[in-house]
Design an enzyme around this catalytic site. Sequence first.
Site, mmCIF file in Angstrom:
data_model
loop_
_atom_site.group_PDB
_atom_site.id
_atom_site.type_symbol
_atom_site.label_atom_id
_atom_site.label_comp_id
_atom_site.label_asym_id
_atom_site.label_seq_id
_atom_site.Cartn_x
_atom_site.Cartn_y
_atom_site.Cartn_z
ATOM 1 N N LYS A 46 -17.982 -8.388 21.388
ATOM 2 C CA LYS A 46 -17.414 -8.716 22.649
ATOM 3 C C LYS A 46 -18.359 -8.819 23.663
ATOM 4 C CE LYS A 46 -12.785 -6.752 21.195
ATOM 5 N NZ LYS A 46 -11.748 -5.798 21.142
ATOM 6 N N THR A 62 -7.785 0.679 -1.479
ATOM 7 C CA THR A 62 -8.614 -0.179 -0.487
ATOM 8 C C THR A 62 -9.792 0.888 -0.249
ATOM 9 O OG1 THR A 62 -7.695 0.703 1.363
ATOM 10 C CG2 THR A 62 -6.715 -1.271 0.692
ATOM 11 N N TRP A 118 -15.136 -13.563 22.520
ATOM 12 C CA TRP A 118 -15.579 -12.984 21.359
ATOM 13 C C TRP A 118 -16.685 -13.528 20.616
ATOM 14 C CZ3 TRP A 118 -10.314 -11.633 18.544
ATOM 15 C CH2 TRP A 118 -9.613 -10.650 19.406
ATOM 16 N N GLU A 167 -4.342 -5.511 -0.178
ATOM 17 C CA GLU A 167 -2.926 -5.225 0.335
ATOM 18 C C GLU A 167 -2.013 -6.600 0.224
ATOM 19 O OE1 GLU A 167 -5.403 -4.366 1.817
ATOM 20 O OE2 GLU A 167 -5.274 -2.182 3.031
#
Lengths: 533, 533
Positions: free
Chosen positions: A430, A179, A435, A322
């Site tokens: 935030k 990754t 959010w 992944e």
Amino acid sequence: MLGAMQDFELRVMHLLDHAAREHGQRDIVSYWADGSETRSNWAGVERDARRMAKGLTALGLKKGDRVATLAMNHGRHLVSWYGAIGAGGVIHTVNPRLFEDQLEYIMNHAEDRVLLYDAMFQPIIDKMKSRWTTIEHYICYDPPKGSDVQGFEDFLDQYDNDFAWVDGDEREPCMLCYTSGTTGNPKGVLYEHRSTMIHALAEIQPAVFDFSPASVALPVVPMFHAAAWGIPFASAAAGVKLVYSAVNDPAVLTMLMNREEVTHSAGVPTVWLALFQHMDATGEKPEHLNVVTIGGSAAPRAMCERIMKMGCRVNHAWGMTETSPIGTMGAPIQGWDALSLDEQLDIVTKQGKVPFGVELRVLDDDDNVQPRDGKSSGRLQIRGPWVVKRYFKAEEDAVTEDGWFDTGDVAVIHPDNVMQITDRAKDVIKSGGEWISSVELENAAVGMAEIAEAGAIGLPHPKWDERPLLVVVPAAGTSLSKDQVLEYLSDKVAKWWLPDDVAFVSELPHTATGKILKTALREQFKDHKLPTI
Amino acid sequence: MLGAMQDFELRVMHLLDHAAREHGQRDIVSYWADGSETRSNWAGVERDARRMAKGLTALGLKKGDRVATLAMNHGRHLVSWYGAIGAGGVIHTVNPRLFEDQLEYIMNHAEDRVLLYDAMFQPIIDKMKSRWTTIEHYICYDPPKGSDVQGFEDFLDQYDNDFAWVDGDEREPCMLCYTSGTTGNPKGVLYEHRSTMIHALAEIQPAVFDFSPASVALPVVPMFHAAAWGIPFASAAAGVKLVYSAVNDPAVLTMLMNREEVTHSAGVPTVWLALFQHMDATGEKPEHLNVVTIGGSAAPRAMCERIMKMGCRVNHAWGMTETSPIGTMGAPIQGWDALSLDEQLDIVTKQGKVPFGVELRVLDDDDNVQPRDGKSSGRLQIRGPWVVKRYFKAEEDAVTEDGWFDTGDVAVIHPDNVMQITDRAKDVIKSGGEWISSVELENAAVGMAEIAEAGAIGLPHPKWDERPLLVVVPAAGTSLSKDQVLEYLSDKVAKWWLPDDVAFVSELPHTATGKILKTALREQFKDHKLPTI
């Protein structure tokens, strides 16, 4: 009591044997960086993969050893995947756009013994060779005339194809991808034969890639990106003709698509933007294209709309290295043709549903599973047979105690089980305990014709904790003001999401896979003062 | 070295969990024998399967025990497949059209402990009960009002759905189907969780059933025939809406297809003949039908042509109980739309190609593998993960020393890897050292409008060893002579294939699955004298 059906290990080489036997004459086309072309087919790939496997074995490659590539998309690269795996090895595709420290770390960590590479990356080889500690053999796919490097075809020419694939347990590894994280050292995902095979079978279904012997695919997604989205495996399973280009010039891609009658393509959003520009400039368009898969990052609504108006189905995919990488895929539902374009777009612009095999859940900050109500957002977790359990050489599992992998994404799941990514967990802004999705802000912003690209980050705010700053790259030849941007956004996002400030730049920092590098952007604007403070 | 992806057993119950979670609101429609209808969905099937599994466990069912059904197609039958398997049992679907001796043999051999059945088969139960030695519990799906038999819904009502599927090795059995052979005792094929799962994933691909969440399937193939062609599993994997009818009346099927917007159907050739008659008589047609799968026996060209002219893709399938059952499937190839209807039919009337997983070979009488030249015919053998290795309770494997299952079919494989069945090995007519395909003779004959059905058998001939006799059922309201039949066939088959005689009958003997029972036909005509002797 066990059943008594036949034994059959889920080993990757079965795929190539099948493709060579049942679809042997279907072409594998390669357009090279120098403008030349070569043409093979599945029977040829199988023959060459056996020669390569025999050669690697002669070089001393042992089961489980890693064989690295630093290369663009072409048929020799495809041969190398199967050749390395057929020899019992693990194919390790390396992203040539990585920074030098990452290239050093990854290849030494992987202990690659062989490196196959494109001539265009010779400067990287020359620079890095002394820092790589395990590579014994360098083989160039397209050596320039007169050079003394070992060429791929010359290497194959030393061996015949009298070689039996190395056999073994289906949970042995076949592929390694790292990754390209934005923080910390890259982590390796070690795919198994079994996980790869189940993933390949899942991918060819109509609701994912829709691959069949009628398909001709031009994967623009690089073979070094997230296992090339599994396409080299899925296309062998389904008998797909493949068209590869080592360059991403939209004029070349359009020419190949039309000449080779390409029906399926797949790539990150920027690929399609470049194609649109080419279409606008020349009037050309891909005549046979039918299914367009977009992944890597979220596709803006305007992009989906334009591709659908070209008569194509848009597959909006979400996944990660992944997850092999397919996590979800948007696909038509019952009664699709009766929906309006807007209704279809409402579905397509989300990230779609899981195919059979993987499962999603969304957790809030207290680890409560959130309802699938389209509103309750939280950390997205995934599990299934093609999801990582433990990174390569890691001491600990990468999953929760109850077996879920945390994606680092923030998402909601809608009542129809369609998942929608709202942000990366670390990029979410935030504000006052709520959010704000940086991704949604950015997507809304790039809907404005005068904006070429936009990145949203949260800056500290004494009252609200964080407030959004939008960093904008104006489109070529336009002029733009903060007020114009805010005016445009005013009916696109909630009022309290509107950025507290807009900054203009000529370009944004990107990761090796083309995503906006938020860490660099935050660093760049760390001293920026919001006018609302 | 092993990889480190997540553990995931290929267990069948994952399919139902997936369907209930991701496609829970998609309908499962049941049209009952008495004309009533019920409606459930994948979430309901999952809930009821848990209740059933809990009930079976309360009755004492242990892992590996067999649960039999004697039933038509409906949602409760579907629940039973998953309920029995979820309890750790093996679902055993029994063909109610079998002869009494076969019903006795099969169910005693299987040691079924529970039998679920449709009320219409109560007479079979009453007659056979004393001959079945292992069945402890009888449960009726649709008990008539006032009867004292145990009803299915009443049984479920005793249990809640708080039940965890019985877990275990993926090579444990989940299903048992017996072949209805024409000679000797029936043989049981014991499918595994793993074989069933790989088969289900292979089935949903575009080149096989082409199943997706956009599909609505009405499987006419009975659930007791060859694992229902795997559709109960494949449809859960893909999120297909299912429409079941316990009766095969074409008026009912057409009504259901149009009201429920059925896109996919599957059945043996006679089903489509009946549908055509209904269409001709009423002017009705299935408005949404898109993919029609025909299997069980070869589909005549005229049938394929008519279905294709209805705007449907024809999937011409070959397989058998021993192959789960998909062996090959005809599907569009690259450039399909540019082919003429005749060219498409040339492909579709053959049996198609293997999907990834299974492999074919054709052997001559000396066990030499025949070339894929479209001419060299011989015994067809198959191998792969969903092909039988050993019949249930058999002492020996059912495969060759090198692992191939002999299908008993005679076939050629064409250069494009499309397989064509030419005959059953025991039905082939051996004339002067060459083979005449009884199937091709029959298919050519039924192309004549005046012929409803035809069976070809070989009769002894002093010079040629065998010569063909064609036994013909004239279509209703027609008159027909031997010369007319031979005249019609004269440009359809090789001259030396022309039957030496034609006999006319009002009906042909059939097996329980609707195939012409050649053993009975040969017995019936064993004293027939060919005029050419």
